[in-house]
Write a protein that holds these residues in place. Structure first.
Motif, PDB file in Angstrom:
ATOM      1  N   THR A   9       0.826  -1.214   0.000  1.00  0.00           N
ATOM      2  CA  THR A   9       0.000   0.000   0.000  1.00  0.00           C
ATOM      3  C   THR A   9       0.859   1.263   0.000  1.00  0.00           C
ATOM      4  O   THR A   9       1.921   1.297   0.640  1.00  0.00           O
ATOM      5  CB  THR A   9      -0.909  -0.013   1.255  1.00  0.00           C
ATOM      6  OG1 THR A   9      -1.591  -1.264   1.290  1.00  0.00           O
ATOM      7  CG2 THR A   9      -1.919   1.102   1.250  1.00  0.00           C
ATOM      8  N   HIS A  10       0.388   2.275  -0.713  1.00  0.00           N
ATOM      9  CA  HIS A  10       1.003   3.613  -0.673  1.00  0.00           C
ATOM     10  C   HIS A  10       1.249   3.999   0.791  1.00  0.00           C
ATOM     11  O   HIS A  10       0.369   3.799   1.647  1.00  0.00           O
ATOM     12  CB  HIS A  10       0.025   4.600  -1.330  1.00  0.00           C
ATOM     13  CG  HIS A  10       0.550   5.992  -1.444  1.00  0.00           C
ATOM     14  ND1 HIS A  10       0.721   6.812  -0.349  1.00  0.00           N
ATOM     15  CD2 HIS A  10       0.930   6.702  -2.519  1.00  0.00           C
ATOM     16  CE1 HIS A  10       1.183   7.982  -0.749  1.00  0.00           C
ATOM     17  NE2 HIS A  10       1.320   7.948  -2.064  1.00  0.00           N
TER      18      HIS A  10
ATOM     19  N   CYS B  88      -5.139  -0.687  -0.226  1.00  0.00           N
ATOM     20  CA  CYS B  88      -4.322  -0.777  -1.442  1.00  0.00           C
ATOM     21  C   CYS B  88      -5.207  -0.758  -2.689  1.00  0.00           C
ATOM     22  O   CYS B  88      -6.214  -1.466  -2.757  1.00  0.00           O
ATOM     23  CB  CYS B  88      -3.487  -2.057  -1.398  1.00  0.00           C
ATOM     24  SG  CYS B  88      -2.243  -2.119  -2.696  1.00  0.00           S
TER      25      CYS B  88
ATOM     26  N   HIS C 236      -4.468   6.246  -5.868  1.00  0.00           N
ATOM     27  CA  HIS C 236      -4.343   5.389  -4.690  1.00  0.00           C
ATOM     28  C   HIS C 236      -5.392   5.804  -3.675  1.00  0.00           C
ATOM     29  O   HIS C 236      -6.147   6.754  -3.904  1.00  0.00           O
ATOM     30  CB  HIS C 236      -2.922   5.444  -4.112  1.00  0.00           C
ATOM     31  CG  HIS C 236      -2.364   6.830  -4.000  1.00  0.00           C
ATOM     32  ND1 HIS C 236      -2.633   7.658  -2.944  1.00  0.00           N
ATOM     33  CD2 HIS C 236      -1.565   7.532  -4.845  1.00  0.00           C
ATOM     34  CE1 HIS C 236      -2.011   8.816  -3.132  1.00  0.00           C
ATOM     35  NE2 HIS C 236      -1.357   8.772  -4.284  1.00  0.00           N
TER      36      HIS C 236
ATOM     37  N   ASP D 145       3.495   5.143  -4.717  1.00  0.00           N
ATOM     38  CA  ASP D 145       2.214   4.644  -5.227  1.00  0.00           C
ATOM     39  C   ASP D 145       1.988   3.280  -4.579  1.00  0.00           C
ATOM     40  O   ASP D 145       2.890   2.728  -3.949  1.00  0.00           O
ATOM     41  CB  ASP D 145       2.317   4.497  -6.764  1.00  0.00           C
ATOM     42  CG  ASP D 145       0.955   4.331  -7.437  1.00  0.00           C
ATOM     43  OD1 ASP D 145      -0.084   4.294  -6.738  1.00  0.00           O
ATOM     44  OD2 ASP D 145       0.934   4.227  -8.678  1.00  0.00           O
ATOM     45  N   ASP D 146       0.783   2.724  -4.763  1.00  0.00           N
ATOM     46  CA  ASP D 146       0.603   1.315  -4.435  1.00  0.00           C
ATOM     47  C   ASP D 146       1.494   0.517  -5.391  1.00  0.00           C
ATOM     48  O   ASP D 146       1.861   1.004  -6.458  1.00  0.00           O
ATOM     49  CB  ASP D 146      -0.846   0.892  -4.675  1.00  0.00           C
ATOM     50  CG  ASP D 146      -1.847   1.683  -3.846  1.00  0.00           C
ATOM     51  OD1 ASP D 146      -1.567   1.900  -2.661  1.00  0.00           O
ATOM     52  OD2 ASP D 146      -2.884   2.079  -4.401  1.00  0.00           O
TER      53      ASP D 146
END
Ligand SMILES: [Mn+2]
Length: 201
Positions: free
Chosen positions: A20-21, A27, A50, A190-191
């Motif tokens: 996840t970010h 996510c 995201h 980012d994710d």
């Protein structure tokens, strides 16, 4: 938050990792694997951006694939497109390995990279521009032959593409490869998600 899943199915060993970010709690990247009577679907989805909206788009995509996984790759994209219209949209690469004919059919909309890794050669998935749920191009899938021990690697744009290309050629087992890619090539902005599968033949 990192989610890891590895499994052995009838036709493949596979391993998926998503991260996840750093500023989010859910996510927006998701992997999805489903075996059918004749083969196995492998999909990697990146919900746009995201956060929660990206998560909802990716989640909806997974449930559509789960419902329509008996059908072919192209109709899968169309079903997803319809279902994602009310969401932010997503990009996705999807492959179906057809065991009786030892072929893989795959297609991708957006920028989820896909690679078929054979003993002495490799093939990148040709990607088409577009956003599922917003605008999708007229899509054609590619069909290739596949044999035991060939590997399929997919990863989203949260992973650095240039360095991953080199790494893929050096490591063998699915779970090791998936972990090395996510731990060493993640951008952190980012994710990110990786899906690796080895065909059992
Ligand atoms: Mn992304």
């Amino acid at each position: 938050m990192t989610e890891i899943h590895s499994d052995e199915l009838r036709f493949v060993y596979w391993s998926g990792v998503s991260a996840t970010h750093p500023d989010e709690s859910v996510c927006g990247d998701a992997f999805f694997v489903k075996e059918t009577e004749n083969g196995v679907f492998l999909c990697l989805i990146d919900g746009l951006g995201h956060g929660k909206e990206a998560f909802l788009a990716a989640n909806r995509t997974c449930s559509v694939i789960n419902d329509f996984a008996e059908e072919n790759i192209l109709s899968l994209f169309e079903h997803c497109h319809e279902a994602l219209r009310s969401t932010r949209g997503a990009v996705m690469s999807a492959a179906f390995i057809h065991h009786p004919s030892n072929t893989i059919e795959w297609a991708g909309i957006g920028n989820v990279e896909g690679l078929l890794l054979k003993r002495n050669s490799h093939e990148w998935l040709p990607l088409r521009g577009g956003i599922i749920g917003c605008r999708i191009p007229s899509l054609r899938s590619c069909k290739l032959s596949i044999q035991a021990d060939d590997m399929i690697v997919m990863y989203t744009d949260g992973i650095s593409h240039s360095t991953t290309k080199k790494l893929i050629e050096t490591i063998e087992p699915c779970d090791e490869l998936a972990h090395s890619i996510i731990s060493s090539q993640i951008k952190g902005t980012d994710d990110a998600a990786v899906l690796v599968a080895r065909y059992k033949g």
